[in-house]
Design a protein around this motif. Structure first.
Motif, PDB file in Angstrom:
ATOM      1  N   LEU A  94       2.311   9.808  -4.758  1.00 44.41           N
ATOM      2  CA  LEU A  94       2.867  11.056  -4.209  1.00 44.41           C
ATOM      3  C   LEU A  94       3.990  11.592  -5.096  1.00 44.41           C
ATOM      4  O   LEU A  94       4.138  12.809  -5.254  1.00 44.41           O
ATOM      5  CB  LEU A  94       3.381  10.827  -2.784  1.00 44.41           C
ATOM      6  N   ALA A  95       4.764  10.668  -5.679  1.00 47.30           N
ATOM      7  CA  ALA A  95       5.845  11.111  -6.574  1.00 47.30           C
ATOM      8  C   ALA A  95       5.241  11.804  -7.790  1.00 47.30           C
ATOM      9  O   ALA A  95       5.703  12.879  -8.208  1.00 47.30           O
ATOM     10  CB  ALA A  95       6.703   9.919  -6.986  1.00 47.30           C
ATOM     11  N   ALA A  96       4.190  11.190  -8.350  1.00 47.80           N
ATOM     12  CA  ALA A  96       3.533  11.794  -9.512  1.00 47.80           C
ATOM     13  C   ALA A  96       2.944  13.154  -9.133  1.00 47.80           C
ATOM     14  O   ALA A  96       3.106  14.149  -9.851  1.00 47.80           O
ATOM     15  CB  ALA A  96       2.431  10.866 -10.020  1.00 47.80           C
ATOM     16  N   LEU A  97       2.303  13.200  -7.948  1.00 49.41           N
ATOM     17  CA  LEU A  97       1.723  14.462  -7.478  1.00 49.41           C
ATOM     18  C   LEU A  97       2.827  15.496  -7.265  1.00 49.41           C
ATOM     19  O   LEU A  97       2.681  16.669  -7.622  1.00 49.41           O
ATOM     20  CB  LEU A  97       0.964  14.207  -6.174  1.00 49.41           C
ATOM     21  N   GLY A  98       3.957  15.027  -6.693  1.00 50.87           N
ATOM     22  CA  GLY A  98       5.087  15.923  -6.421  1.00 50.87           C
ATOM     23  C   GLY A  98       5.584  16.585  -7.701  1.00 50.87           C
ATOM     24  O   GLY A  98       5.893  17.776  -7.710  1.00 50.87           O
ATOM     25  N   VAL A  99       5.623  15.790  -8.784  1.00 53.12           N
ATOM     26  CA  VAL A  99       6.090  16.350 -10.056  1.00 53.12           C
ATOM     27  C   VAL A  99       5.161  17.487 -10.483  1.00 53.12           C
ATOM     28  O   VAL A  99       5.609  18.574 -10.864  1.00 53.12           O
ATOM     29  CB  VAL A  99       6.128  15.241 -11.136  1.00 53.12           C
ATOM     30  N   VAL A 101       0.841  -1.200   0.000  1.00 53.78           N
ATOM     31  CA  VAL A 101       0.000   0.000   0.000  1.00 53.78           C
ATOM     32  C   VAL A 101       0.876   1.249   0.000  1.00 53.78           C
ATOM     33  O   VAL A 101       0.632   2.208  -0.741  1.00 53.78           O
ATOM     34  CB  VAL A 101      -0.957  -0.016   1.213  1.00 53.78           C
ATOM     35  N   LEU A 102       1.917   1.220   0.823  1.00 61.88           N
ATOM     36  CA  LEU A 102       2.786   2.398   0.887  1.00 61.88           C
ATOM     37  C   LEU A 102       3.516   2.615  -0.438  1.00 61.88           C
ATOM     38  O   LEU A 102       3.754   3.757  -0.837  1.00 61.88           O
ATOM     39  CB  LEU A 102       3.763   2.267   2.054  1.00 61.88           C
ATOM     40  N   ALA A 103       3.854   1.535  -1.132  1.00 58.87           N
ATOM     41  CA  ALA A 103       4.497   1.684  -2.448  1.00 58.87           C
ATOM     42  C   ALA A 103       3.536   2.348  -3.425  1.00 58.87           C
ATOM     43  O   ALA A 103       3.929   3.253  -4.182  1.00 58.87           O
ATOM     44  CB  ALA A 103       4.938   0.325  -2.974  1.00 58.87           C
ATOM     45  N   HIS A 104       2.257   1.941  -3.380  1.00 60.27           N
ATOM     46  CA  HIS A 104       1.257   2.599  -4.228  1.00 60.27           C
ATOM     47  C   HIS A 104       1.187   4.097  -3.913  1.00 60.27           C
ATOM     48  O   HIS A 104       1.162   4.934  -4.812  1.00 60.27           O
ATOM     49  CB  HIS A 104      -0.133   1.971  -4.007  1.00 60.27           C
ATOM     50  N   LEU A 105       1.149   4.396  -2.593  1.00 56.18           N
ATOM     51  CA  LEU A 105       1.055   5.810  -2.191  1.00 56.18           C
ATOM     52  C   LEU A 105       2.298   6.580  -2.632  1.00 56.18           C
ATOM     53  O   LEU A 105       2.211   7.723  -3.066  1.00 56.18           O
ATOM     54  CB  LEU A 105       0.898   5.926  -0.668  1.00 56.18           C
ATOM     55  N   LEU A 106       3.455   5.924  -2.497  1.00 60.58           N
ATOM     56  CA  LEU A 106       4.710   6.576  -2.864  1.00 60.58           C
ATOM     57  C   LEU A 106       4.700   6.934  -4.345  1.00 60.58           C
ATOM     58  O   LEU A 106       5.094   8.041  -4.735  1.00 60.58           O
ATOM     59  CB  LEU A 106       5.878   5.634  -2.549  1.00 60.58           C
ATOM     60  N   ILE A 107       4.198   6.014  -5.145  1.00 57.59           N
ATOM     61  CA  ILE A 107       4.133   6.272  -6.584  1.00 57.59           C
ATOM     62  C   ILE A 107       3.181   7.446  -6.852  1.00 57.59           C
ATOM     63  O   ILE A 107       3.510   8.375  -7.596  1.00 57.59           O
ATOM     64  CB  ILE A 107       3.667   5.005  -7.337  1.00 57.59           C
TER      65      ILE A 107
END
Lengths: 444, 222
Positions: free
Chosen positions: B108-113, B100-106
């Motif tokens: 969040l990374a996309a959102l961060g961009v 789940v955290l890996a999904h969120l990390l992905i």
């Protein structure tokens, strides 16, 4: 023996820690948000607004008089000895404040201490200086770019120049606002004028009133790196720099300068130091006149100086206490008085809030410009709300037949946070509570 | 794990392209709207308004990160919970929390961009017309709006993964509360002393997603 299909068991084996972690963070989040939102909603519904106490020195009674507000429409007008008045009598005790009403009521001219005052003499002598806690330079966000107005505009009103300046590490840098580029000639002109007077870069403080809605322009007071205060103006397009005689050790302690251009041109502004001393800055010779403000806490209190022909009075206070010192026209203290502000303490809505909420978490500007986090405890009264919430959550645990291990963290949260934790207990599914988790689905 | 990233990349590619295109379109609008102000009014008056009256020329950006976060959460998580697709991933030899955290990390990374792009556009636009001090002020003023975007994304995950409608509503209320805290002031720089606390509150939302994820695995989402 190594299982044939470890992938079907791995998820369950790692589950125990992450589920309580999920519960804990979600419950804390809900508790935190409700500790901010519930008291605000409660205030929105029930709060009573209480105006600050207005405190004056009456030249008629030679005593302090005040208007006190106790919520709703309950105002008290009284003097420091306990005598109360109606509103009109109160206003007649401070004729320099209500001189226009005095004129309407036919009570002017007025004779006090052997001197006669009519509306014109009162108006000419009156002046008000104010420094609010939220105005202090380090208590509000600012963008350190300033317009330096032409102080001799040759026309009736001031106007903004087409440039702004900023103080860099080694120069007073002007930028043309139309093209957003440095104006090298103007930068050199002003930097050289400052350097010629002995200005040490970088500047510690730049203080001015950057608006055209004032009768004239006095430019900026700039404290240099060594604490020397310089007065910088632009007159006929040329720099006019005065190295003021304000001692550098005091200059280094200056926290805020409020420049106030006033038609009387006697006072240039107010100066506040790091050790909470407040001065008037004389326009003529940059002399600093100390004001008797013992007990003044600039971070919390607003200060006001009411100048009138007989007893200039400095008043400062917060929502708990108000202080006033009456002075001679030369600013020597004559009398002083302090009075607690009734505020909302003890009003029913306040008492109920204290018992209902064990504490209040706030992200608020508290009347200033910066939002800050604050946690205010409500003392022993808060235990009432905690006890009630605990009873409810224990009842819930019993009704759900929750195992001790599932109920314990919820009960602990409610014991610490009262009604906020109770809300979390109601809305967030308890750890290991639902049947599905107690009997995990077999992997298919 | 690389397969998971690849799966998410395939899923998010079109919505990321859409969000970036939207951001670019918005940036053109933002630049033109500020330039328009400078064409109809004297620059010195605009400086006065921006600095002393506190007019935010970039006010239109305020809710853009919020909308971005919502779109991304829906695009990433709704397909997973529909017909219980996430259940397939939950059978991988990875624990629920890392998955789940890996999904969120992905996400969040996309959102961060995209949020970084928003900030870059803001800095470039303000920097074109105002000196650096205004740019710094605009960026710090916009940071809580960016946090609202992150809160909206994590709140979307909290609500979408939760199988029970009532709990879903509660999770949305918490999210609304956090988003509200990111938009309390219209004064520039108001959050300069409160940003870390706010970031901490938003950060709590990430591990909180583990609870609805567990509940999804254990019971709901069929």
């Amino acid at each position: 023996m190594r299982p044939r299909s470890p992938q079907f068991r791995a998820p369950q084996s790692r589950a125990p820690l992450s589920r309580p972690l999920g519960w804990l963070t979600l419950a804390l989040l809900l508790t935190g948000v409700s500790a901010i939102a519930l008291p605000r909603l409660y205030d929105l519904a029930f709060a009573v607004d209480v105006a600050p106490t207005h405190l004056f020195y009456s030249p008629v009674r030679e005593a302090f008089v005040f208007r006190e507000h106790r919520g709703n429409h309950a105002f008290t007008y009284a003097d420091e000895h306990g005598e109360t008045f109606d509103r009109q009598t109160f206003e007649q005790q401070i004729p320099f404040i209500y001189y226009r009403n005095m004129a309407l009521w036919g009570l002017l001219p007025l004779t006090l201490e052997g001197r006669t005052f009519d509306a014109d003499t009162i108006r000419d002598a009156r002046q008000v200086f104010e420094l609010k806690a939220r105005e202090i330079a380090d208590r509000r966000p600012s963008i350190a770019v300033y317009p330096l107005l032409e102080s001799n505009p040759g026309r009736a009103r001031l106007r903004f120049p087409e440039d702004v300046f900023r103080m860099t590490d080694n120069r007073m840098e002007f930028l043309n606002v139309d093209v957003n580029r440095v104006d090298a000639a103007l930068t050199a002109l002003f930097t050289e004028a400052l350097t010629a007077e002995g200005f040490a870069f970088p500047a510690r403080l730049v203080a001015g009133k950057p608006t055209i809605l004032k009768p004239f322009d006095e430019g900026y007071l700039i404290v240099d790196a060594e604490g020397v205060v310089f007065h910088v103006k632009r007159t006929d397009g040329q720099p006019r720099v005065v190295r003021t005689p304000i001692p550098a050790d005091l200059g280094r302690a200056i926290r805020h300068i409020k420049v106030t251009e006033n038609e009387r041109r006697e006072i240039l502004g107010l100066v506040l130091t790091d050790d909470d001393r407040l001065f008037l800055l004389r326009a003529e010779d940059y002399g600093l006149i100390p004001l008797p403000t013992d007990g003044y806490v600039p971070d919390r209190m607003d200060a006001k100086l009411l100048i009138n022909p007989l007893y200039p009075t400095v008043v400062f206070g917060d929502d708990a206490m108000v202080h006033a010192v009456a002075m001679t026209p030369d600013f020597d203290p004559v009398a002083s008085y302090s009075r607690p502000v009734p505020g909302t303490r003890g009003l029913p809505h306040d008492v109920v809030a204290g018992a209902l909420f064990p504490f209040t978490l706030s992200l608020d500007d508290h009347g200033g410009a910066f939002l800050t986090w604050r946690l205010d405890g409500h003392g022993w009264a808060g235990l009432i709300g905690i006890a009630g919430s605990l009873l409810l959550v224990l009842g819930m645990a019993r009704a759900r037949r929750a195992p001790w291990r599932a109920a314990a963290p919820v009960v602990a949260l409610v014991a610490l946070t009262g009604v906020f934790g109770l809300l979390a207990a109601l809305l967030v599914p308890w750890p290991r509570d639902d049947r599905a988790s107690l009997a995990p689905r077999p992997a298919t | 794990m690389p397969a998971l990233f690849y799966k998410e990349w395939l899923k998010l590619r079109p919505v990321l392209a859409l969000l970036i295109a939207g951001t670019l379109a918005f940036s053109v609008y933002l630049f033109l709207s500020v330039r328009h102000q400078f064409r109809i009014e004297h620059a010195e008056m605009l400086y006065y308004q921006a600095n002393h009256i506190g007019r935010l020329f970039y006010e239109d950006l305020r809710y853009v990160p919020l909308v971005t976060g919502v779109i991304l959460a829906v695009a990433q998580i709704l397909p997973e919970v529909q017909r219980g697709r996430l259940r397939l991933s939950l059978h991988l030899p990875i624990g629920l929390a890392p998955l789940v955290l890996a999904h969120l990390l992905i996400g969040l990374a996309a959102l961060g961009v995209i949020l970084a792009l928003d900030l870059a556009v803001l800095a470039l636009t303000i920097g074109t017309f105002f000196p650096a001090a205004f740019v710094a002020s605009a960026v710090t003023t916009a940071l809580p709006w960016m946090l609202a975007g992150v809160a909206a994304y994590l709140g979307g995950a909290l609500a979408l993964l939760e199988p029970d409608r009532r709990v879903q509503a509660a999770n949305l209320v918490v999210t609304a509360g956090v988003v509200w805290l990111c938009h309390l002031s219209r004064q520039y720089g108001a959050y300069d002393h409160a940003l870390w606390g706010l970031a901490g509150l938003v950060a709590l939302m990430a591990p909180a997603v583990l609870l609805p994820a567990h509940r999804f695995r254990d019971g709901g989402g069929r």
